[in-house]
Design a protein around this motif. Sequence first.
Motif, PDB file in Angstrom:
ATOM      1  N   THR A  65       0.827  -1.208   0.000  1.00 20.29           N
ATOM      2  CA  THR A  65       0.000   0.000   0.000  1.00 20.29           C
ATOM      3  C   THR A  65       0.857   1.251   0.000  1.00 20.29           C
ATOM      4  OG1 THR A  65      -1.812  -1.135   1.122  1.00 20.29           O
ATOM      5  CG2 THR A  65      -1.780   1.261   1.258  1.00 20.29           C
ATOM      6  N   GLN A  90       2.154   1.592  -3.577  1.00 22.53           N
ATOM      7  CA  GLN A  90       1.100   1.879  -4.554  1.00 22.53           C
ATOM      8  C   GLN A  90       0.705   3.350  -4.557  1.00 22.53           C
ATOM      9  OE1 GLN A  90      -1.713  -1.052  -3.221  1.00 22.53           O
ATOM     10  NE2 GLN A  90      -1.157  -2.525  -4.810  1.00 22.53           N
ATOM     11  N   TRP A 104       2.637   5.215  -7.316  1.00 19.41           N
ATOM     12  CA  TRP A 104       2.663   4.683  -8.674  1.00 19.41           C
ATOM     13  C   TRP A 104       1.435   5.157  -9.441  1.00 19.41           C
ATOM     14  CZ3 TRP A 104       6.732   2.685  -6.352  1.00 19.41           C
ATOM     15  CH2 TRP A 104       7.727   2.081  -7.108  1.00 19.41           C
ATOM     16  N   PRO A 117      -0.382   1.770 -12.175  1.00 16.26           N
ATOM     17  CA  PRO A 117      -0.218   0.670 -11.214  1.00 16.26           C
ATOM     18  C   PRO A 117       0.803  -0.382 -11.656  1.00 16.26           C
ATOM     19  CG  PRO A 117      -2.540   1.166 -11.573  1.00 16.26           C
ATOM     20  CD  PRO A 117      -1.779   1.943 -12.600  1.00 16.26           C
ATOM     21  N   THR A 173       2.004  -7.316  -9.045  1.00 17.99           N
ATOM     22  CA  THR A 173       2.739  -8.194  -8.134  1.00 17.99           C
ATOM     23  C   THR A 173       2.811  -9.616  -8.695  1.00 17.99           C
ATOM     24  OG1 THR A 173       0.697  -8.646  -6.907  1.00 17.99           O
ATOM     25  CG2 THR A 173       2.093  -6.836  -6.108  1.00 17.99           C
TER      26      THR A 173
END
Length: 241
Positions: A119, A122, A125, A128, A131
Amino acid sequence: MASQKAPEKAPDRPYNGRPSKKVKFSPQVQVAEYHAVPAQDTVTFHLLLATTAEQLQRQMASGGMPFKCEFYNQVFGESEEINGYKGLQVHIWFAANSYHCWVNIQYESKRPGADDVLTLLQAWWPQPFTTDKQEFINRVTSAPARDFSQEVGTAVGRIAGKGYEVKLYHSRMVDTPDWFKELHARMEPLLVFTIDGANFLDVRDSKWEVVAAVMEKDGQQCMVRCKDTCAHTTCTHLLNG
């Protein structure tokens, strides 16, 4: 003179057939295993030059081109530490042709209340990351090849290297094509790790200009450096190595 009487020995307790009770230690005894660790020691960036699935797998297996950054305070706080993990390693992989990103977090164990590393990352970014390793490979291999010389500004310089050439292209950010703005956004998270207090630029602001350093090798192009300027503000995205 009367002699002193020796103290009586306590009688042996009869064996009841059960093992002696072990001392239970508080969970606090294990706190040292989950101490805060410097983000700079824990986070490693990797650059991949490959564009095919087979080459990507091979480069990832060998670690790609690893590099470290200097600033982690915007992501992990002023202490630049990550709390609550044992054996934590954070690997951030970038593909040089498209700057698609894969974040791979590994650890032995973590305690309740540990920092939510995903989190925290993120939040910085705009485009996105993934993972999932296979999704990352799919994104990289499906990214179309781009011709900077035809679509991004004016050539303003060149640097010849051994087996490669770096060309510089200058343009106002608002005049660049959408694919370049998206590429720039995927590269932009590197700003917060390389410039203290960096902020993302507004690509709709006509005052921003960009100089892109594009390496050409074996018929492929990839942006290896990007300098954004606005009045007296300069932001440089740089990949080491």
